[in-house]
Design a protein around this motif. Structure first.
Motif, PDB file in Angstrom:
ATOM      1  N   ARG A  44      50.019  43.482  42.815  1.00 40.10           N
ATOM      2  CA  ARG A  44      49.007  42.457  43.087  1.00 40.10           C
ATOM      3  C   ARG A  44      48.041  42.934  44.163  1.00 40.10           C
ATOM      4  NH1 ARG A  44      52.858  37.042  43.223  1.00 40.10           N
ATOM      5  NH2 ARG A  44      52.990  36.792  40.962  1.00 40.10           N
ATOM      6  N   ALA A  45      48.576  43.478  45.244  1.00 38.53           N
ATOM      7  CA  ALA A  45      47.731  43.958  46.337  1.00 38.53           C
ATOM      8  C   ALA A  45      46.797  45.062  45.845  1.00 38.53           C
ATOM      9  CB  ALA A  45      48.593  44.463  47.491  1.00 38.53           C
ATOM     10  N   GLU A  46      47.305  45.975  45.046  1.00 36.60           N
ATOM     11  CA  GLU A  46      46.475  47.049  44.496  1.00 36.60           C
ATOM     12  C   GLU A  46      45.352  46.489  43.633  1.00 36.60           C
ATOM     13  OE1 GLU A  46      48.936  49.898  42.433  1.00 36.60           O
ATOM     14  OE2 GLU A  46      50.046  50.384  44.265  1.00 36.60           O
ATOM     15  N   PHE A  47      45.669  45.498  42.829  1.00 37.56           N
ATOM     16  CA  PHE A  47      44.636  44.905  41.978  1.00 37.56           C
ATOM     17  C   PHE A  47      43.530  44.297  42.833  1.00 37.56           C
ATOM     18  CE2 PHE A  47      42.652  41.257  39.954  1.00 37.56           C
ATOM     19  CZ  PHE A  47      42.112  41.856  38.835  1.00 37.56           C
ATOM     20  N   TRP A  48      43.879  43.416  43.760  1.00 40.88           N
ATOM     21  CA  TRP A  48      42.875  42.715  44.549  1.00 40.88           C
ATOM     22  C   TRP A  48      42.062  43.674  45.412  1.00 40.88           C
ATOM     23  CZ3 TRP A  48      41.881  38.495  42.316  1.00 40.88           C
ATOM     24  CH2 TRP A  48      42.865  37.644  41.829  1.00 40.88           C
ATOM     25  N   GLU A  49      42.676  44.728  45.912  1.00 40.36           N
ATOM     26  CA  GLU A  49      41.988  45.683  46.792  1.00 40.36           C
ATOM     27  C   GLU A  49      41.033  46.606  46.040  1.00 40.36           C
ATOM     28  OE1 GLU A  49      45.196  47.673  48.777  1.00 40.36           O
ATOM     29  OE2 GLU A  49      45.726  45.881  49.926  1.00 40.36           O
ATOM     30  N   THR A  50      41.157  46.699  44.741  1.00 42.82           N
ATOM     31  CA  THR A  50      40.348  47.656  43.988  1.00 42.82           C
ATOM     32  C   THR A  50      39.247  47.018  43.147  1.00 42.82           C
ATOM     33  OG1 THR A  50      41.976  47.666  42.180  1.00 42.82           O
ATOM     34  CG2 THR A  50      42.214  49.356  43.884  1.00 42.82           C
ATOM     35  N   ARG A  51      38.946  45.760  43.355  1.00 39.89           N
ATOM     36  CA  ARG A  51      37.884  45.105  42.576  1.00 39.89           C
ATOM     37  C   ARG A  51      36.522  45.546  43.096  1.00 39.89           C
ATOM     38  NH1 ARG A  51      39.801  45.178  38.550  1.00 39.89           N
ATOM     39  NH2 ARG A  51      41.147  46.481  39.721  1.00 39.89           N
ATOM     40  N   VAL A  52      35.727  46.164  42.242  1.00 32.27           N
ATOM     41  CA  VAL A  52      34.394  46.610  42.638  1.00 32.27           C
ATOM     42  C   VAL A  52      33.283  46.038  41.750  1.00 32.27           C
ATOM     43  CG1 VAL A  52      35.164  48.739  43.737  1.00 32.27           C
ATOM     44  CG2 VAL A  52      34.641  48.749  41.306  1.00 32.27           C
ATOM     45  N   GLU A  53      33.614  45.620  40.536  1.00 35.89           N
ATOM     46  CA  GLU A  53      32.604  45.037  39.657  1.00 35.89           C
ATOM     47  C   GLU A  53      32.497  43.541  39.960  1.00 35.89           C
ATOM     48  OE1 GLU A  53      36.470  44.212  37.910  1.00 35.89           O
ATOM     49  OE2 GLU A  53      35.663  46.101  38.587  1.00 35.89           O
ATOM     50  N   GLY A  54      31.348  42.983  39.646  1.00 35.42           N
ATOM     51  CA  GLY A  54      31.159  41.556  39.906  1.00 35.42           C
ATOM     52  C   GLY A  54      30.846  41.290  41.369  1.00 35.42           C
ATOM     53  N   ARG A  55      30.882  40.033  41.727  1.00 29.54           N
ATOM     54  CA  ARG A  55      30.552  39.613  43.091  1.00 29.54           C
ATOM     55  C   ARG A  55      31.814  39.532  43.947  1.00 29.54           C
ATOM     56  NH1 ARG A  55      27.917  34.357  41.386  1.00 29.54           N
ATOM     57  NH2 ARG A  55      28.189  33.800  43.564  1.00 29.54           N
ATOM     58  N   GLU A  56      31.741  40.127  45.111  1.00 29.92           N
ATOM     59  CA  GLU A  56      32.899  40.170  46.011  1.00 29.92           C
ATOM     60  C   GLU A  56      33.424  38.768  46.336  1.00 29.92           C
ATOM     61  OE1 GLU A  56      34.257  41.819  50.412  1.00 29.92           O
ATOM     62  OE2 GLU A  56      32.220  42.216  49.702  1.00 29.92           O
ATOM     63  N   GLU A  57      32.513  37.826  46.559  1.00 27.59           N
ATOM     64  CA  GLU A  57      32.951  36.472  46.926  1.00 27.59           C
ATOM     65  C   GLU A  57      33.718  35.791  45.794  1.00 27.59           C
ATOM     66  OE1 GLU A  57      28.506  35.965  45.803  1.00 27.59           O
ATOM     67  OE2 GLU A  57      29.744  37.482  46.783  1.00 27.59           O
ATOM     68  N   MET A  58      33.418  36.167  44.553  1.00 29.01           N
ATOM     69  CA  MET A  58      34.164  35.615  43.417  1.00 29.01           C
ATOM     70  C   MET A  58      35.595  36.159  43.407  1.00 29.01           C
ATOM     71  SD  MET A  58      32.474  33.397  41.726  1.00 29.01           S
ATOM     72  CE  MET A  58      31.631  32.854  43.187  1.00 29.01           C
ATOM     73  N   TRP A  59      35.746  37.451  43.712  1.00 27.51           N
ATOM     74  CA  TRP A  59      37.089  38.035  43.761  1.00 27.51           C
ATOM     75  C   TRP A  59      37.902  37.423  44.894  1.00 27.51           C
ATOM     76  CZ3 TRP A  59      38.856  39.850  39.619  1.00 27.51           C
ATOM     77  CH2 TRP A  59      38.073  40.585  38.733  1.00 27.51           C
ATOM     78  N   VAL A  60      37.254  37.165  46.024  1.00 28.08           N
ATOM     79  CA  VAL A  60      37.942  36.527  47.158  1.00 28.08           C
ATOM     80  C   VAL A  60      38.402  35.127  46.749  1.00 28.08           C
ATOM     81  CG1 VAL A  60      37.631  35.621  49.499  1.00 28.08           C
ATOM     82  CG2 VAL A  60      36.772  37.905  48.916  1.00 28.08           C
ATOM     83  N   ALA A  61      37.523  34.388  46.091  1.00 26.54           N
ATOM     84  CA  ALA A  61      37.871  33.038  45.634  1.00 26.54           C
ATOM     85  C   ALA A  61      38.978  33.071  44.592  1.00 26.54           C
ATOM     86  CB  ALA A  61      36.638  32.332  45.071  1.00 26.54           C
ATOM     87  N   LEU A  62      38.912  34.017  43.656  1.00 27.65           N
ATOM     88  CA  LEU A  62      39.960  34.123  42.634  1.00 27.65           C
ATOM     89  C   LEU A  62      41.307  34.456  43.256  1.00 27.65           C
ATOM     90  CD1 LEU A  62      38.022  35.897  39.773  1.00 27.65           C
ATOM     91  CD2 LEU A  62      39.215  33.706  39.611  1.00 27.65           C
TER      92      LEU A  62
END
Length: 148
Positions: A44-62
């Motif tokens: 899980r940590a690896e997934f969340w730490e490696t998100r580069v596509e899309g908007r960063e704030e959306m990944w934080v919210a997700l």
């Protein structure tokens, strides 16, 4: 006559427009071989730490919504971020933001498999990764008519 998925406002279906904002938990799932909680947390940590596509704030919210400990908190996060599920099952596995960008979250980031810490749990991270990624790839949500 009625049509099951008539398009309205910007191509969204009538069903999506009437969504009540509540996100459902994924259905119970199980791996072919159990994994340890520590391996699941690492994936899980690896997934969340490696998100580069899309908007960063959306990944934080997700991530915040995925880790929310109550349905009400999850609702508030999803509502504030303008996140909408893209699938009829209304989970966070596949969602879009207010701009129409698609975000995909693996099921292992949203819930633990039923057999986590099971009797025959993988001891090595490479084995856990193999089973978690394998399950995700074979059960990956698909959005008909949209390229990801």
């Amino acid at each position: 006559m009625g049509c099951g998925s008539s398009k309205e406002e910007g191509g969204r279906t009538a069903e999506a427009l009437s969504w009540d904002g509540m996100v459902k938990n994924p259905k119970t799932w199980e791996l072919e071989r159990a994994v340890q909680t520590e391996h699941l947390q690492r994936m899980r940590a690896e997934f969340w730490e490696t998100r580069v596509e899309g908007r960063e704030e959306m990944w934080v919210a997700l991530m915040a919504a995925a880790e929310a400990d109550s349905d009400e908190l999850r609702f508030q996060i999803v509502d504030a971020a303008g996140i909408q599920p893209a699938l009829r099952r209304k989970t966070l596995e596949l969602v879009y933001d207010e701009r129409g960008a698609i975000y995909e979250v693996p099921i292992y980031c949203l819930s633990a498999p039923a057999n986590v810490d099971g009797e025959d749990a993988c001891e090595e991270m490479k084995d856990a990764r193999f089973y978690l990624q394998g399950y995700y790839e074979s059960h990956r949500p698909k959005l008909v008519g949209h390229r990801m």
